[in-house]
Design a protein around this motif. Structure first.
Motif, PDB file in Angstrom:
ATOM      1  N   SER A 150       0.813  -1.216   0.000  1.00 19.90           N
ATOM      2  CA  SER A 150       0.000   0.000   0.000  1.00 19.90           C
ATOM      3  C   SER A 150       0.845   1.264   0.000  1.00 19.90           C
ATOM      4  CB  SER A 150      -0.933   0.002   1.216  1.00 19.90           C
ATOM      5  OG  SER A 150      -0.176   0.098   2.404  1.00 19.90           O
ATOM      6  N   GLY A 151       2.158   1.116   0.179  1.00 19.99           N
ATOM      7  CA  GLY A 151       3.040   2.276   0.211  1.00 19.99           C
ATOM      8  C   GLY A 151       3.220   2.873   1.588  1.00 19.99           C
ATOM      9  N   GLY A 152       2.761   2.176   2.635  1.00 23.24           N
ATOM     10  CA  GLY A 152       2.870   2.712   3.984  1.00 23.24           C
ATOM     11  C   GLY A 152       4.301   2.858   4.449  1.00 23.24           C
ATOM     12  N   ILE A 153       5.118   1.819   4.225  1.00 21.96           N
ATOM     13  CA  ILE A 153       6.507   1.870   4.671  1.00 21.96           C
ATOM     14  C   ILE A 153       7.297   2.879   3.849  1.00 21.96           C
ATOM     15  CG2 ILE A 153       8.651   0.541   4.894  1.00 21.96           C
ATOM     16  CD1 ILE A 153       6.940  -1.920   5.480  1.00 21.96           C
ATOM     17  N   LYS A 154       7.128   2.848   2.529  1.00 19.22           N
ATOM     18  CA  LYS A 154       7.850   3.788   1.678  1.00 19.22           C
ATOM     19  C   LYS A 154       7.436   5.230   1.970  1.00 19.22           C
ATOM     20  CE  LYS A 154       8.988   4.849  -3.131  1.00 19.22           C
ATOM     21  NZ  LYS A 154       8.747   4.503  -4.556  1.00 19.22           N
ATOM     22  N   GLY A 155       6.152   5.441   2.204  1.00 21.37           N
ATOM     23  CA  GLY A 155       5.687   6.788   2.518  1.00 21.37           C
ATOM     24  C   GLY A 155       6.257   7.299   3.819  1.00 21.37           C
ATOM     25  N   PHE A 156       6.371   6.411   4.806  1.00 21.30           N
ATOM     26  CA  PHE A 156       6.964   6.807   6.085  1.00 21.30           C
ATOM     27  C   PHE A 156       8.423   7.193   5.895  1.00 21.30           C
ATOM     28  CE2 PHE A 156       9.577   5.578   9.712  1.00 21.30           C
ATOM     29  CZ  PHE A 156       9.019   6.352  10.722  1.00 21.30           C
ATOM     30  N   ILE A 162      13.730  -2.363  11.713  1.00 16.12           N
ATOM     31  CA  ILE A 162      14.901  -2.050  10.904  1.00 16.12           C
ATOM     32  C   ILE A 162      14.493  -1.606   9.509  1.00 16.12           C
ATOM     33  CG2 ILE A 162      16.961  -3.040   9.820  1.00 16.12           C
ATOM     34  CD1 ILE A 162      17.188  -4.834  12.343  1.00 16.12           C
ATOM     35  N   VAL A 163      13.513  -2.304   8.919  1.00 15.67           N
ATOM     36  CA  VAL A 163      13.074  -1.981   7.553  1.00 15.67           C
ATOM     37  C   VAL A 163      12.460  -0.590   7.475  1.00 15.67           C
ATOM     38  CG1 VAL A 163      11.326  -2.568   5.830  1.00 15.67           C
ATOM     39  CG2 VAL A 163      12.816  -4.345   6.748  1.00 15.67           C
ATOM     40  N   THR A 164      11.820  -0.134   8.547  1.00 17.21           N
ATOM     41  CA  THR A 164      11.165   1.175   8.499  1.00 17.21           C
ATOM     42  C   THR A 164      12.101   2.336   8.796  1.00 17.21           C
ATOM     43  OG1 THR A 164      10.432   0.860  10.794  1.00 17.21           O
ATOM     44  CG2 THR A 164       8.864   0.310   9.066  1.00 17.21           C
ATOM     45  N   ILE A 165      13.155   2.104   9.586  1.00 15.03           N
ATOM     46  CA  ILE A 165      14.003   3.226   9.980  1.00 15.03           C
ATOM     47  C   ILE A 165      15.347   3.247   9.262  1.00 15.03           C
ATOM     48  CG2 ILE A 165      15.126   2.100  11.946  1.00 15.03           C
ATOM     49  CD1 ILE A 165      13.838   5.740  11.775  1.00 15.03           C
ATOM     50  N   ALA A 166      15.879   2.069   8.873  1.00 13.88           N
ATOM     51  CA  ALA A 166      17.202   2.037   8.230  1.00 13.88           C
ATOM     52  C   ALA A 166      17.241   2.798   6.902  1.00 13.88           C
ATOM     53  CB  ALA A 166      17.660   0.588   8.037  1.00 13.88           C
ATOM     54  N   PRO A 167      16.211   2.682   6.031  1.00 13.90           N
ATOM     55  CA  PRO A 167      16.259   3.479   4.797  1.00 13.90           C
ATOM     56  C   PRO A 167      16.275   4.982   5.051  1.00 13.90           C
ATOM     57  CG  PRO A 167      14.679   1.692   4.575  1.00 13.90           C
ATOM     58  CD  PRO A 167      15.079   1.734   6.011  1.00 13.90           C
ATOM     59  N   VAL A 168      15.595   5.426   6.125  1.00 11.19           N
ATOM     60  CA  VAL A 168      15.615   6.848   6.472  1.00 11.19           C
ATOM     61  C   VAL A 168      17.036   7.280   6.822  1.00 11.19           C
ATOM     62  CG1 VAL A 168      14.731   8.612   8.046  1.00 11.19           C
ATOM     63  CG2 VAL A 168      13.263   6.710   7.346  1.00 11.19           C
ATOM     64  N   MET A 169      17.702   6.484   7.645  1.00 12.24           N
ATOM     65  CA  MET A 169      19.063   6.813   8.052  1.00 12.24           C
ATOM     66  C   MET A 169      20.040   6.734   6.872  1.00 12.24           C
ATOM     67  SD  MET A 169      18.834   7.621  11.238  1.00 12.24           S
ATOM     68  CE  MET A 169      17.249   8.331  10.764  1.00 12.24           C
ATOM     69  N   ARG A 202       2.313   6.314   0.757  1.00 12.85           N
ATOM     70  CA  ARG A 202       1.145   6.635   1.567  1.00 12.85           C
ATOM     71  C   ARG A 202       1.443   6.305   3.029  1.00 12.85           C
ATOM     72  NH1 ARG A 202      -1.471   3.259  -2.485  1.00 12.85           N
ATOM     73  NH2 ARG A 202      -2.214   4.519  -4.227  1.00 12.85           N
ATOM     74  N   PRO A 203       2.111   7.188   3.767  1.00 12.00           N
ATOM     75  CA  PRO A 203       2.523   6.891   5.149  1.00 12.00           C
ATOM     76  C   PRO A 203       1.371   6.557   6.075  1.00 12.00           C
ATOM     77  CG  PRO A 203       2.752   9.240   4.651  1.00 12.00           C
ATOM     78  CD  PRO A 203       2.509   8.536   3.348  1.00 12.00           C
ATOM     79  N   ILE A 204       0.159   7.000   5.735  1.00  9.55           N
ATOM     80  CA  ILE A 204      -0.989   6.729   6.600  1.00  9.55           C
ATOM     81  C   ILE A 204      -1.248   5.243   6.744  1.00  9.55           C
ATOM     82  CG2 ILE A 204      -2.708   6.827   4.735  1.00  9.55           C
ATOM     83  CD1 ILE A 204      -4.566   8.240   6.753  1.00  9.55           C
ATOM     84  N   TYR A 205      -0.869   4.468   5.718  1.00  9.72           N
ATOM     85  CA  TYR A 205      -1.076   3.021   5.761  1.00  9.72           C
ATOM     86  C   TYR A 205      -0.057   2.305   6.648  1.00  9.72           C
ATOM     87  CZ  TYR A 205      -4.535   3.332   2.035  1.00  9.72           C
ATOM     88  OH  TYR A 205      -5.652   3.621   1.297  1.00  9.72           O
ATOM     89  N   LEU A 206       0.890   3.024   7.186  1.00  8.45           N
ATOM     90  CA  LEU A 206       1.788   2.480   8.204  1.00  8.45           C
ATOM     91  C   LEU A 206       1.401   3.007   9.582  1.00  8.45           C
ATOM     92  CD1 LEU A 206       4.491   1.001   9.020  1.00  8.45           C
ATOM     93  CD2 LEU A 206       5.555   3.248   8.818  1.00  8.45           C
ATOM     94  N   ILE A 207       1.172   4.306   9.656  1.00  9.46           N
ATOM     95  CA  ILE A 207       0.948   4.950  10.956  1.00  9.46           C
ATOM     96  C   ILE A 207      -0.349   4.484  11.610  1.00  9.46           C
ATOM     97  CG2 ILE A 207       0.592   7.171  12.105  1.00  9.46           C
ATOM     98  CD1 ILE A 207       2.360   8.402   9.862  1.00  9.46           C
TER      99      ILE A 207
END
Length: 467
Positions: free
Chosen positions: A81-87, A120-127, A245-250
């Motif tokens: 749904s794009g939740g992780i990528k959006g985040f 790790i999958v949600t925060i490592a790409p940000v870092m 679509r970050p809403i689909y993660l949050i």
């Protein structure tokens, strides 16, 4: 020949260390237990099958399997749904300095603490995207992220993929040893004694707030002139073809937390208690499964405006199937416990190892467990193998049961963090484009420091606090 009851565990430990494969080693352990229980070529196989079936017949074990399957499926829905990528896209715009990266790492833990790999999958790409802004090497970034993965998650008492399993190995072990007690309460009581996890989190906080970064060689690192958008496609969860679509993660993450506590409260009311005691009387595993189920249904209904139901159902099943390796591992751990109970393992431990001084029990288990977990790279495998031994030793020595349980959990946490074979190490290294072996070597020194602190505490705590 009572010592034969130890053979399945010896087989598992030796095979796991040399093969570095947990599942085949556990299978051989269960098989050896079957043949020790029934010394016949056919009856031994039948006994092995019986151990597996009995382990899967336990209602709590089935609930754990359902929870893990649905959790993995829900993560896949968040991904497509794009939740992780959006985040990742949204969060990366918020990071401008090392301190803001540290703050984001910890704040994001409020919603991504369900499992280390998911965190790790949600925060490592940000870092990865913000590495130049925070002036930290990739090894330091990975280290900072991982101190808020397994070492933090094992300390959280609800709504994580670990809680159900950790409670189940306690339940099986106390049943096998003939010890009365509530497994979840023992888990809660053991949390303060996971000295390694607390030490590792403290080191991570020091690195994030006070350590001055310096340039270190990064094996496998790309040229510094690379684009900050290189996080795209560093993991399938943030692929180029996915929407944002970050809403689909949050929303789902907070939904899981809310409904878990809601169902804990509702189920706890049935016990006749009131106030905060309601949460302790509730069946936590039931609450977690129900909270996850409600969240999964709600997310799929919410996603209907973007995706077809058939696509979501296919992704749900495929996502759940990704957890099958873990489910097989758990099944074999449970079957080994059933088999060892048939061989009267607890009685053998009680009679054969009663000579060990009580003050040595927790520290000895921790040191042995650290070695085992490092070589097999699995915290869950280590807990499943050592917990029956630990509970039996605690029973015969008179040592506080929660203290010994905490030592076993601490030892498995060491391997999950430090081992080059662990999922945490390889997931982080893959996303940050690091060599897993070199990266694990970078982590080993601080991990050994934390383990040393923990080993000393496990030895001196019984004398200081009369545990």
């Amino acid at each position: 020949m009572e010592w034969l009851a130890l053979v399945p565990f010896i087989v598992v430990i030796i095979m796991a260390i040399f093969s570095k494969q947990v599942i085949p080693s556990l299978f051989l352990g269960v098989l050896s237990a079957g043949y020790l229980a029934e010394l016949h070529w056919l009856d031994g196989l039948t006994a092995t099958l019986r151990f597996v079936v009995e382990s899967l017949s336990d209602p709590n074990n089935l609930k754990i399997i359902i929870f893990l399957y649905m959790f993995s499926a829900l993560v896949t829905l968040m991904k497509i749904s794009g939740g992780i990528k959006g985040f990742v896209k949204t969060a990366s715009t918020r990071v401008t300095s090392k301190k803001s990266a540290f703050a984001l790492t910890w704040l994001s833990a409020l919603g991504t603490f369900s499992a280390p790999s998911f965190r790790i999958v949600t925060i490592a790409p940000v870092m990865r995207a913000m590495r130049k802004k925070v002036n930290m090497s990739k090894q330091e970034l990975g280290f900072l992220i991982e101190t808020t993965a397994s070492p933090l998650i094992v300390l959280i008492p609800v709504a994580t993929a670990f809680v159900g399993y950790m409670t189940s190995v306690i339940e099986l072990s106390i049943h096998q040893a003939g010890v009365s007690g509530d497994a979840y309460r023992l888990f809660l009581q053991s949390i303060p004694y996971n000295f390694f996890a607390f030490s590792m989190v403290a080191i991570g906080i020091y690195l994030g707030l006070f350590h001055r970064a310096k340039k270190l060689p990064n094996v496998g690192e790309e040229d510094d002139n690379s684009s900050e958008d290189d996080w795209v496609d560093c993991h399938p969860a943030v692929g180029k073809d996915l929407p944002e679509r970050p809403i689909y993660l949050i929303v789902p993450l907070f939904s899981i937390i809310f409904f878990t506590f809601f169902f804990m409260y509702v189920l706890g009311l049935g016990s006749g208690t009131s106030g905060l005691e309601v949460f302790l009387e509730a069946n936590v595993l039931d609450a977690m499964v129900l909270g996850l189920l409600i969240t999964a249904i709600g997310l799929m209904l919410f996603m209907l405006k973007h995706l077809k139901l058939g696509v979501m159902l296919k992704a749900f099943v495929e996502g759940g199937n990704e957890m099958m390796e873990v489910i097989v591992l758990l099944t074999l751990v449970w079957a080994l416990s059933v088999g060892s109970e048939a061989l009267q393992f607890a009685e053998v431990i009680s009679s054969g190892l009663a000579w060990i001084p009580p003050s040595f029990v927790a520290s000895l288990l921790f040191i042995v467990g650290c070695g085992l977990s490092y070589f097999i790279g699995s915290s869950w495998g280590t807990w499943g193998i050592l917990m029956p031994v630990g509970v039996s030793l605690a029973q015969v020595s008179g040592m506080d049961l929660a203290f010994v349980i905490g030592a076993v959990f601490a030892s498995g946490t060491f391997g999950a963090f430090a081992s080059p074979l662990s999922d945490d190490t390889n997931t982080t290294a893959g996303i940050l484009d690091l060599n897993p072996i070199q990266y694990s070597k970078f982590k080993l020194k601080p991990a050994l420091l934390a383990a040393g602190v923990a080993a000393v505490l496990f030895f001196v705590a019984p004398f200081i606090f009369s545990i």
